[in-house]
Design a protein around this motif. Structure first.
Motif, mmCIF file in Angstrom:
data_model
loop_
_atom_site.group_PDB
_atom_site.id
_atom_site.type_symbol
_atom_site.label_atom_id
_atom_site.label_comp_id
_atom_site.label_asym_id
_atom_site.label_seq_id
_atom_site.Cartn_x
_atom_site.Cartn_y
_atom_site.Cartn_z
ATOM 1 N N VAL A 216 1.017 -1.055 0.112
ATOM 2 C CA VAL A 216 0.059 0.093 0.114
ATOM 3 C C VAL A 216 0.799 1.244 0.070
ATOM 4 C CG1 VAL A 216 -1.752 1.199 1.092
ATOM 5 C CG2 VAL A 216 -1.806 -1.156 1.266
ATOM 6 N N LEU A 217 1.880 1.272 0.939
ATOM 7 C CA LEU A 217 2.731 2.424 1.021
ATOM 8 C C LEU A 217 3.389 2.899 -0.260
ATOM 9 C CD1 LEU A 217 3.167 4.384 3.390
ATOM 10 C CD2 LEU A 217 5.025 3.102 3.912
ATOM 11 N N LEU A 218 4.087 1.835 -0.790
ATOM 12 C CA LEU A 218 4.835 2.236 -1.956
ATOM 13 C C LEU A 218 4.140 2.480 -3.255
ATOM 14 C CD1 LEU A 218 7.658 -0.402 -1.335
ATOM 15 C CD2 LEU A 218 7.731 1.847 -1.138
ATOM 16 N N ASN A 219 2.779 2.303 -3.191
ATOM 17 C CA ASN A 219 1.999 2.907 -4.228
ATOM 18 C C ASN A 219 1.300 4.034 -3.941
ATOM 19 O OD1 ASN A 219 1.965 0.611 -6.322
ATOM 20 N ND2 ASN A 219 1.310 -0.752 -4.664
ATOM 21 N N LYS A 220 1.660 4.854 -2.966
ATOM 22 C CA LYS A 220 1.027 6.041 -2.405
ATOM 23 C C LYS A 220 2.011 7.232 -2.333
ATOM 24 C CE LYS A 220 -3.374 4.330 -2.237
ATOM 25 N NZ LYS A 220 -4.207 4.843 -3.033
ATOM 26 N N GLU A 221 3.131 7.050 -3.099
ATOM 27 C CA GLU A 221 4.193 8.038 -3.057
ATOM 28 C C GLU A 221 3.767 9.317 -3.326
ATOM 29 O OE1 GLU A 221 8.735 8.630 -4.708
ATOM 30 O OE2 GLU A 221 7.416 6.811 -5.548
ATOM 31 N N ASP A 222 2.609 9.448 -3.975
ATOM 32 C CA ASP A 222 1.939 10.889 -4.674
ATOM 33 C C ASP A 222 1.401 11.470 -3.446
ATOM 34 O OD1 ASP A 222 3.399 10.668 -6.935
ATOM 35 O OD2 ASP A 222 1.474 10.039 -7.944
ATOM 36 N N GLU A 223 0.803 10.631 -2.441
ATOM 37 C CA GLU A 223 -0.068 11.259 -1.279
ATOM 38 C C GLU A 223 0.805 11.087 -0.060
ATOM 39 O OE1 GLU A 223 -3.629 8.879 -1.192
ATOM 40 O OE2 GLU A 223 -3.371 8.393 -3.390
ATOM 41 N N VAL A 224 1.698 10.346 0.015
ATOM 42 C CA VAL A 224 2.612 10.259 1.344
ATOM 43 C C VAL A 224 3.997 10.320 1.267
ATOM 44 C CG1 VAL A 224 3.165 8.577 3.526
ATOM 45 C CG2 VAL A 224 0.693 8.415 2.093
ATOM 46 N N ASP A 225 4.688 10.933 2.236
ATOM 47 C CA ASP A 225 6.016 11.008 2.149
ATOM 48 C C ASP A 225 6.690 9.708 2.702
ATOM 49 O OD1 ASP A 225 8.633 11.681 2.290
ATOM 50 O OD2 ASP A 225 8.549 13.361 3.839
ATOM 51 N N ILE A 226 7.118 8.943 1.770
ATOM 52 C CA ILE A 226 7.638 7.616 2.160
ATOM 53 C C ILE A 226 9.040 7.572 2.673
ATOM 54 C CG2 ILE A 226 6.165 6.351 0.833
ATOM 55 C CD1 ILE A 226 8.329 5.794 -1.185
ATOM 56 N N GLY A 227 9.723 8.929 2.748
ATOM 57 C CA GLY A 227 10.872 8.920 2.924
ATOM 58 C C GLY A 227 12.074 8.507 2.004
ATOM 59 N N PRO A 228 13.437 8.900 2.027
ATOM 60 C CA PRO A 228 14.290 8.782 1.189
ATOM 61 C C PRO A 228 14.694 7.210 0.922
ATOM 62 C CG PRO A 228 15.430 9.838 3.192
ATOM 63 C CD PRO A 228 13.780 9.713 3.134
ATOM 64 N N GLN A 229 14.744 6.536 2.156
ATOM 65 C CA GLN A 229 15.153 5.000 2.090
ATOM 66 C C GLN A 229 14.084 4.209 1.285
ATOM 67 O OE1 GLN A 229 15.823 5.187 6.333
ATOM 68 N NE2 GLN A 229 17.750 4.539 6.045
ATOM 69 N N LEU A 230 13.004 4.353 1.623
ATOM 70 C CA LEU A 230 12.108 3.561 0.650
ATOM 71 C C LEU A 230 11.820 4.036 -0.556
ATOM 72 C CD1 LEU A 230 8.909 2.884 3.311
ATOM 73 C CD2 LEU A 230 10.620 1.230 2.438
ATOM 74 N N LYS A 231 11.992 5.520 -0.759
ATOM 75 C CA LYS A 231 11.882 5.773 -2.154
ATOM 76 C C LYS A 231 13.110 5.298 -3.231
ATOM 77 C CE LYS A 231 11.408 10.306 -4.503
ATOM 78 N NZ LYS A 231 11.319 11.926 -4.654
ATOM 79 N N GLU A 232 13.935 5.289 -2.253
ATOM 80 C CA GLU A 232 15.316 4.896 -3.080
ATOM 81 C C GLU A 232 15.151 3.310 -3.386
ATOM 82 O OE1 GLU A 232 20.277 4.005 -2.319
ATOM 83 O OE2 GLU A 232 19.093 5.135 -0.961
ATOM 84 N N PHE A 233 14.410 2.592 -2.472
ATOM 85 C CA PHE A 233 14.216 1.174 -2.873
ATOM 86 C C PHE A 233 13.260 1.029 -3.706
ATOM 87 C CE2 PHE A 233 11.400 -2.260 -2.102
ATOM 88 C CZ PHE A 233 12.052 -3.386 -1.736
ATOM 89 N N LYS A 234 12.029 1.815 -3.777
ATOM 90 C CA LYS A 234 11.183 1.604 -5.032
ATOM 91 C C LYS A 234 11.977 1.958 -6.174
ATOM 92 C CE LYS A 234 6.892 3.286 -6.652
ATOM 93 N NZ LYS A 234 5.564 4.071 -6.248
ATOM 94 N N GLU A 235 12.673 2.952 -6.431
ATOM 95 C CA GLU A 235 13.284 3.573 -7.637
ATOM 96 C C GLU A 235 14.480 2.146 -7.984
ATOM 97 O OE1 GLU A 235 15.138 7.042 -6.674
ATOM 98 O OE2 GLU A 235 13.171 8.359 -7.097
#
Length: 238
Positions: free
Chosen positions: A20-39
């Motif tokens: 859920v969280l990694l599909n809500k990046e436009d709505e939620v600040d997931i932080g740099p570590q999870l953002k880097e993981f997703k990218e």
């Protein structure tokens, strides 16, 4: 869309939350570590994403900080299989105005039709009902968790100090419960019993059998005493 296969056992809760969280990046600040993981995993197939997820030190450490301690289960012992579906967390969320079921034990996301974020609470109900209907009517072991924003933020914005204090008390309770959950003495008790049995066997021939016989006799006497007390109580009631 972020979707990862579940490649290890006992991780479905953490994976459902991340789905859920990694599909809500436009709505939620997931932080740099999870953002880097997703990218980093963006171009990977689902099974490889699952492997990277299970090998992420950050995710593993956070998961283990909440997971129940057990001396008999290792997260690395075996891969997750369809048999793990008996007690299994699945994510449901609206992505690009479509209701998706994100289940790491399935080969791909499952679409349940058009659904905006605002419509999710209503449209997910029949989907959940159909899933529950797959099980016997007497089965009641189901859990439903909703991911929401931090209620403390809402309370501060509204100036509701009573609600804020209530949320803080909840988190204090959660910390205490988690600390208790992390302590598991099954392994210690098992080793202690092995040591006692080994000592009894080493004490001489017949010592182990005598020890077991005495334990059985004590158990029999306690059971007899309970029966007598139960009979006395019935006589008194009569």
């Amino acid at each position: 869309m972020f979707f990862a296969a579940q490649t290890i056992q006992n991780a479905c809760g953490t994976q459902a939350l991340l789905s859920v969280l990694l599909n809500k990046e436009d709505e939620v600040d997931i932080g740099p570590q999870l953002k880097e993981f997703k990218e980093f995993t963006g171009a990977f197939p689902a099974d490889l994403r699952g492997d990277v997820l299970s090998n992420s030190e950050l995710i593993r450490d956070v998961h283990n900080s909440f997971a129940r301690s057990s001396p008999f289960i290792s997260e690395d012992q075996r891969s997750a299989t369809a048999d793990d579906d008996v007690y299994h967390f699945v994510a449901y969320t609206s992505i690009h105005n479509t209701l998706y079921e994100l289940d790491g034990l399935q080969p791909a996301p499952i679409s349940h039709g058009a659904c905006s974020a605002a419509e999710l609470p209503d449209k997910v109900i029949p989907v959940l009902q159909r899933r529950i209907a797959r099980y016997p009517a007497h089965e009641i072991r189901f859990n439903l968790l909703a991911m929401v924003g931090d209620l403390r933020v809402r309370a501060r914005e509204a100036g509701d100090m009573e609600a804020l204090l209530a949320e803080e008390r909840k988190r204090t309770g959660w910390q205490w419960e988690n600390a208790l959950r992390r302590h598991n003495f099954v392994g210690f008790v098992g080793e202690l019993l092995r040591g006692v049995v080994k000592a009894k066997i080493a004490a001489g021939e017949g010592e182990y059998e005598r020890w077991v016989g005495e334990a059985k006799e004590r158990t029999r006497r306690r059971a007899e005493e309970r029966r007598k007390k139960g009979g006395a109580a019935e006589d008194t009631d009569a």
